[in-house]
Design a protein around this motif. Structure first.
Motif, PDB file in Angstrom:
ATOM      1  N   ASP A 153      39.922  38.189  72.581  1.00  0.00           N
ATOM      2  CA  ASP A 153      40.841  37.491  71.687  1.00  0.00           C
ATOM      3  C   ASP A 153      40.849  38.144  70.301  1.00  0.00           C
ATOM      4  O   ASP A 153      40.049  39.013  69.985  1.00  0.00           O
ATOM      5  N   HIS A 154      41.788  37.716  69.482  1.00  0.00           N
ATOM      6  CA  HIS A 154      41.995  38.317  68.171  1.00  0.00           C
ATOM      7  C   HIS A 154      40.816  38.077  67.237  1.00  0.00           C
ATOM      8  O   HIS A 154      40.548  38.896  66.361  1.00  0.00           O
ATOM      9  N   TYR A 155      40.114  36.968  67.418  1.00  0.00           N
ATOM     10  CA  TYR A 155      38.964  36.679  66.572  1.00  0.00           C
ATOM     11  C   TYR A 155      37.884  37.736  66.749  1.00  0.00           C
ATOM     12  O   TYR A 155      37.305  38.231  65.781  1.00  0.00           O
ATOM     13  N   VAL A 156      37.622  38.128  67.988  1.00  0.00           N
ATOM     14  CA  VAL A 156      36.605  39.139  68.274  1.00  0.00           C
ATOM     15  C   VAL A 156      37.052  40.501  67.751  1.00  0.00           C
ATOM     16  O   VAL A 156      36.254  41.258  67.189  1.00  0.00           O
ATOM     17  N   ILE A 157      38.316  40.829  67.897  1.00  0.00           N
ATOM     18  CA  ILE A 157      38.828  42.103  67.388  1.00  0.00           C
ATOM     19  C   ILE A 157      38.698  42.161  65.872  1.00  0.00           C
ATOM     20  O   ILE A 157      38.333  43.203  65.315  1.00  0.00           O
ATOM     21  N   ASN A 158      38.962  41.051  65.190  1.00  0.00           N
ATOM     22  CA  ASN A 158      38.788  41.015  63.743  1.00  0.00           C
ATOM     23  C   ASN A 158      37.326  41.172  63.349  1.00  0.00           C
ATOM     24  O   ASN A 158      37.014  41.802  62.332  1.00  0.00           O
ATOM     25  N   LEU A 159      36.402  40.602  64.140  1.00  0.00           N
ATOM     26  CA  LEU A 159      34.972  40.783  63.866  1.00  0.00           C
ATOM     27  C   LEU A 159      34.578  42.250  63.982  1.00  0.00           C
ATOM     28  O   LEU A 159      33.826  42.766  63.146  1.00  0.00           O
ATOM     29  N   VAL A 160      35.079  42.926  65.014  1.00  0.00           N
ATOM     30  CA  VAL A 160      34.760  44.343  65.199  1.00  0.00           C
ATOM     31  C   VAL A 160      35.355  45.165  64.064  1.00  0.00           C
ATOM     32  O   VAL A 160      34.697  46.063  63.527  1.00  0.00           O
ATOM     33  N   ARG A 161      36.579  44.856  63.655  1.00  0.00           N
ATOM     34  CA  ARG A 161      37.205  45.593  62.543  1.00  0.00           C
ATOM     35  C   ARG A 161      36.416  45.397  61.254  1.00  0.00           C
ATOM     36  O   ARG A 161      36.169  46.352  60.512  1.00  0.00           O
ATOM     37  N   GLU A 162      35.986  44.170  60.962  1.00  0.00           N
ATOM     38  CA  GLU A 162      35.176  43.922  59.766  1.00  0.00           C
ATOM     39  C   GLU A 162      33.866  44.694  59.819  1.00  0.00           C
ATOM     40  O   GLU A 162      33.413  45.238  58.809  1.00  0.00           O
ATOM     41  N   PHE A 163      33.240  44.753  60.994  1.00  0.00           N
ATOM     42  CA  PHE A 163      31.999  45.500  61.160  1.00  0.00           C
ATOM     43  C   PHE A 163      32.215  46.977  60.862  1.00  0.00           C
ATOM     44  O   PHE A 163      31.419  47.606  60.154  1.00  0.00           O
ATOM     45  N   LEU A 164      33.296  47.543  61.388  1.00  0.00           N
ATOM     46  CA  LEU A 164      33.569  48.959  61.157  1.00  0.00           C
ATOM     47  C   LEU A 164      33.921  49.239  59.706  1.00  0.00           C
ATOM     48  O   LEU A 164      33.509  50.270  59.160  1.00  0.00           O
ATOM     49  N   VAL A 165      34.648  48.334  59.066  1.00  0.00           N
ATOM     50  CA  VAL A 165      34.995  48.525  57.659  1.00  0.00           C
ATOM     51  C   VAL A 165      33.734  48.543  56.804  1.00  0.00           C
ATOM     52  O   VAL A 165      33.609  49.329  55.863  1.00  0.00           O
ATOM     53  N   ARG A 166      32.759  47.687  57.146  1.00  0.00           N
ATOM     54  CA  ARG A 166      31.507  47.653  56.392  1.00  0.00           C
ATOM     55  C   ARG A 166      30.651  48.891  56.616  1.00  0.00           C
ATOM     56  O   ARG A 166      29.912  49.310  55.718  1.00  0.00           O
ATOM     57  N   HIS A 167      30.735  49.488  57.798  1.00  0.00           N
ATOM     58  CA  HIS A 167      29.808  50.557  58.130  1.00  0.00           C
ATOM     59  C   HIS A 167      30.388  51.976  58.038  1.00  0.00           C
ATOM     60  O   HIS A 167      29.625  52.937  58.070  1.00  0.00           O
ATOM     61  N   VAL A 168      31.679  52.122  57.947  1.00  0.00           N
ATOM     62  CA  VAL A 168      32.266  53.451  57.762  1.00  0.00           C
ATOM     63  C   VAL A 168      32.443  53.645  56.266  1.00  0.00           C
ATOM     64  O   VAL A 168      33.368  53.115  55.658  1.00  0.00           O
ATOM     65  N   ASP A 169      31.517  54.396  55.665  1.00  0.00           N
ATOM     66  CA  ASP A 169      31.566  54.530  54.213  1.00  0.00           C
ATOM     67  C   ASP A 169      31.813  55.961  53.740  1.00  0.00           C
ATOM     68  O   ASP A 169      32.389  56.164  52.695  1.00  0.00           O
ATOM     69  N   CYS A 170      31.380  56.958  54.480  1.00  0.00           N
ATOM     70  CA  CYS A 170      31.604  58.333  54.039  1.00  0.00           C
ATOM     71  C   CYS A 170      32.458  59.064  55.070  1.00  0.00           C
ATOM     72  O   CYS A 170      32.399  58.783  56.262  1.00  0.00           O
ATOM     73  N   ILE A 171      33.254  59.978  54.574  1.00  0.00           N
ATOM     74  CA  ILE A 171      34.097  60.798  55.432  1.00  0.00           C
ATOM     75  C   ILE A 171      33.653  62.246  55.244  1.00  0.00           C
ATOM     76  O   ILE A 171      33.698  62.778  54.135  1.00  0.00           O
ATOM     77  N   SER A 172      33.201  62.857  56.314  1.00  0.00           N
ATOM     78  CA  SER A 172      32.769  64.249  56.267  1.00  0.00           C
ATOM     79  C   SER A 172      33.274  64.959  57.521  1.00  0.00           C
ATOM     80  O   SER A 172      33.838  64.333  58.420  1.00  0.00           O
TER      81      SER A 172
END
Length: 124
Positions: free
Chosen positions: A3-22
């Motif tokens: 469901d959309h709630y779980v997808i939003n949880l995964v997106r929030e997790f990735l936003v918090r953990h993807v911090d540098c681009i190399s």
């Protein structure tokens, strides 16, 4: 079906953990997405942006534009979203960490996912 709630949880997790681009992050995300056959589900413009950034960084150049870094971060998050939403263990880990289970977040996440929808309470 997730469901959309779980997808939003995964997106929030990735936003918090993807911090540098190399270069290593971009190539790893591209290889991972190709391996799990989700690279072609990514927006073609974001795929081209990632490929162009990899070619640019392989020439020894540096990306300094904060706008471009933000766009690359968004493209990486979208590529990862298409990849990790196919892995139930990762989704269970994200839900388990959101539930606050310190020892076995995957088990807690799987238990939450196995409950009927009407018995699930909102996490966080």
């Amino acid at each position: 079906m997730i469901d959309h709630y779980v997808i939003n949880l995964v997106r929030e997790f990735l936003v918090r953990h993807v911090d540098c681009i190399s270069l290593s992050v971009l190539t790893h995300v591209r290889v991972l997405a190709i391996r799990y056959n989700s690279w072609w589900r990514v927006n073609p413009l974001k795929r081209a942006l990632i490929n162009a950034a990899i070619a640019y960084l392989r020439n020894g150049l540096v990306i300094r534009s904060t706008t471009l870094i933000g766009m690359l971060r968004d493209a990486v998050i979208d590529a990862l979203m298409n990849t990790v939403t196919r892995k139930l263990s990762f989704i269970a880990y994200v839900i388990g960490t959101k539930l606050g289970e310190p020892r076995n977040p995957v088990i807690a996440g799987l238990q939450w996912l196995n409950r009927p929808v009407q018995y699930r309470w909102l996490v966080g």
